[in-house]
Design a protein around this motif. Structure first.
Motif, PDB file in Angstrom:
ATOM      1  N   ASN A 152      -4.540   6.386  -1.332  1.00 43.59           N
ATOM      2  CA  ASN A 152      -3.707   5.077  -0.967  1.00 43.59           C
ATOM      3  C   ASN A 152      -4.072   4.401  -2.161  1.00 43.59           C
ATOM      4  O   ASN A 152      -5.191   4.063  -2.391  1.00 43.59           O
ATOM      5  CB  ASN A 152      -4.581   4.431   0.339  1.00 43.59           C
TER       6      ASN A 152
ATOM      7  N   THR B 212       0.955   5.360   0.242  1.00 44.87           N
ATOM      8  CA  THR B 212      -0.087   6.353   0.893  1.00 44.87           C
ATOM      9  C   THR B 212       0.708   7.745   0.535  1.00 44.87           C
ATOM     10  O   THR B 212       2.091   7.959   0.885  1.00 44.87           O
ATOM     11  CB  THR B 212      -0.364   6.182   2.178  1.00 44.87           C
TER      12      THR B 212
ATOM     13  N   THR C  25      -5.820  12.784  -0.011  1.00 39.39           N
ATOM     14  CA  THR C  25      -4.714  11.854   0.291  1.00 39.39           C
ATOM     15  C   THR C  25      -5.277  10.429  -0.626  1.00 39.39           C
ATOM     16  O   THR C  25      -6.493  10.232  -0.590  1.00 39.39           O
ATOM     17  CB  THR C  25      -4.691  11.445   2.010  1.00 39.39           C
TER      18      THR C  25
ATOM     19  N   GLU D  49     -13.534   4.868  -3.202  1.00 39.44           N
ATOM     20  CA  GLU D  49     -12.718   3.470  -3.454  1.00 39.44           C
ATOM     21  C   GLU D  49     -13.086   3.043  -4.499  1.00 39.44           C
ATOM     22  O   GLU D  49     -14.225   2.696  -5.027  1.00 39.44           O
ATOM     23  CB  GLU D  49     -13.223   2.710  -2.257  1.00 39.44           C
TER      24      GLU D  49
ATOM     25  N   GLU E 296      -7.899   4.425  -3.177  1.00 41.03           N
ATOM     26  CA  GLU E 296      -8.799   5.167  -2.122  1.00 41.03           C
ATOM     27  C   GLU E 296      -8.199   6.569  -1.893  1.00 41.03           C
ATOM     28  O   GLU E 296      -7.121   6.794  -1.856  1.00 41.03           O
ATOM     29  CB  GLU E 296      -8.957   4.534  -0.871  1.00 41.03           C
ATOM     30  N   THR E 297      -9.224   7.445  -2.291  1.00 38.56           N
ATOM     31  CA  THR E 297      -9.017   8.734  -2.212  1.00 38.56           C
ATOM     32  C   THR E 297      -9.861   9.176  -0.931  1.00 38.56           C
ATOM     33  O   THR E 297     -10.952   8.960  -0.886  1.00 38.56           O
ATOM     34  CB  THR E 297      -9.208   9.565  -3.295  1.00 38.56           C
ATOM     35  N   ARG E 298      -9.367  10.205  -0.130  1.00 28.59           N
ATOM     36  CA  ARG E 298      -9.938  10.920   0.964  1.00 28.59           C
ATOM     37  C   ARG E 298     -10.080  12.331   0.849  1.00 28.59           C
ATOM     38  O   ARG E 298      -8.795  12.978   0.791  1.00 28.59           O
ATOM     39  CB  ARG E 298      -9.337  10.321   2.253  1.00 28.59           C
TER      40      ARG E 298
ATOM     41  N   THR F 218      -3.278   0.252  -3.460  1.00 31.62           N
ATOM     42  CA  THR F 218      -2.858  -0.948  -3.245  1.00 31.62           C
ATOM     43  C   THR F 218      -2.683  -1.773  -4.310  1.00 31.62           C
ATOM     44  O   THR F 218      -3.168  -1.885  -5.466  1.00 31.62           O
ATOM     45  CB  THR F 218      -4.246  -1.626  -2.574  1.00 31.62           C
TER      46      THR F 218
ATOM     47  N   VAL G  20       0.856  -1.151   0.070  1.00 31.57           N
ATOM     48  CA  VAL G  20       0.099   0.003   0.158  1.00 31.57           C
ATOM     49  C   VAL G  20       0.917   1.324   0.189  1.00 31.57           C
ATOM     50  O   VAL G  20       1.888   1.413   0.782  1.00 31.57           O
ATOM     51  CB  VAL G  20      -0.941   0.012   1.261  1.00 31.57           C
TER      52      VAL G  20
END
Length: 220
Positions: free
Chosen positions: A137, A124, A135, A159, A150-152, A139, A122
């Motif tokens: 992530n 980040t 942010t 996701e 995955e974005t935040r 995988t 992963v």
């Protein structure tokens, strides 16, 4: 680790076609996505059923607009409608694609942190520029293929999962692309696509910005 079979440095443009289901509202969809990582720019051409609706959304750098037909604004009788408030969301879509996520991770440099999570790698890192505050992530599976992005951004979590990588080009190459894409927002599925064809590094994938979009006004 981020390079290898993905050949991310060699891929500058990509197109992919697919069919599936979308939500909000529920509909059968056909997708044609064209994008350039160098610009960066992307056109998403979606046809929805029940009722039949076509949406063409484009972003090129700091400009975003909606088209009545591909290339609208340069064809008589067509409409290019500025959509400046969508720039960030559309750029985020671009960098959330498999090769886009790897390129974004590479550009993050020392800000990218790598860890092992349940046997998967992963990565980040924070996104920069117009996507500052988000942010990502990424995988990777055992073949270094992007399995999940995955974005935040604040409380918003998106996701996207990628699976069943294949050579989907009409001319066989070593560039693999996921044949199944599922996107969730807040844990709820919003898009489920089966990808049927891809085309990489087509030099005719371009995204000229219409004059009225540059000036921020509707077609006259």
């Amino acid at each position: 680790m981020i390079r290898g079979p993905q050949r991310i440095d060699a891929i500058n443009t990509i197109e992919y076609w697919g069919t599936g289901h979308a939500q909000q509202p529920p509909a059968m969809v056909t997708y044609h996505v064209s994008l350039s990582y160098l610009t960066p720019a992307m056109r998403v051409d979606v046809k929805r059923s029940n009722p039949d609706v076509r949406q063409i959304q484009v972003v090129n750098g700091s400009f975003a607009w909606n088209e009545s037909v591909p290339g609208a604004g340069f064809i008589p009788g067509t409409t290019a409608m500025p959509a400046p408030g969508t720039v960030k969301d559309r750029l985020l879509q671009l960098w959330s694609t498999p090769h886009g996520a790897l390129k974004a991770a590479e550009r993050a440099g020392s800000n990218a942190k790598v860890r092992n999570e349940n046997g998967a790698t992963v990565i980040t890192f924070p996104l920069a520029g117009p996507l500052s505050g988000t942010t990502m992530n990424v995988t990777l599976n055992s073949k270094n293929q992007v399995e999940k992005v995955e974005t935040r951004t604040g409380d918003t979590v998106t996701e996207t999962t990628y699976s069943d990588y294949k050579d989907l080009g009409e001319i066989q190459s070593d560039v693999l692309f996921p044949s199944h894409i599922v996107q969730r927002q807040g844990g709820v599925s919003v898009l489920d696509l089966t990808i049927t064809k891809t085309d990489t590094n087509n030099p005719y994938v371009v995204f000229p910005v219409p004059e009225n979009v540059e000036k921020g006004r509707e077609n006259e």
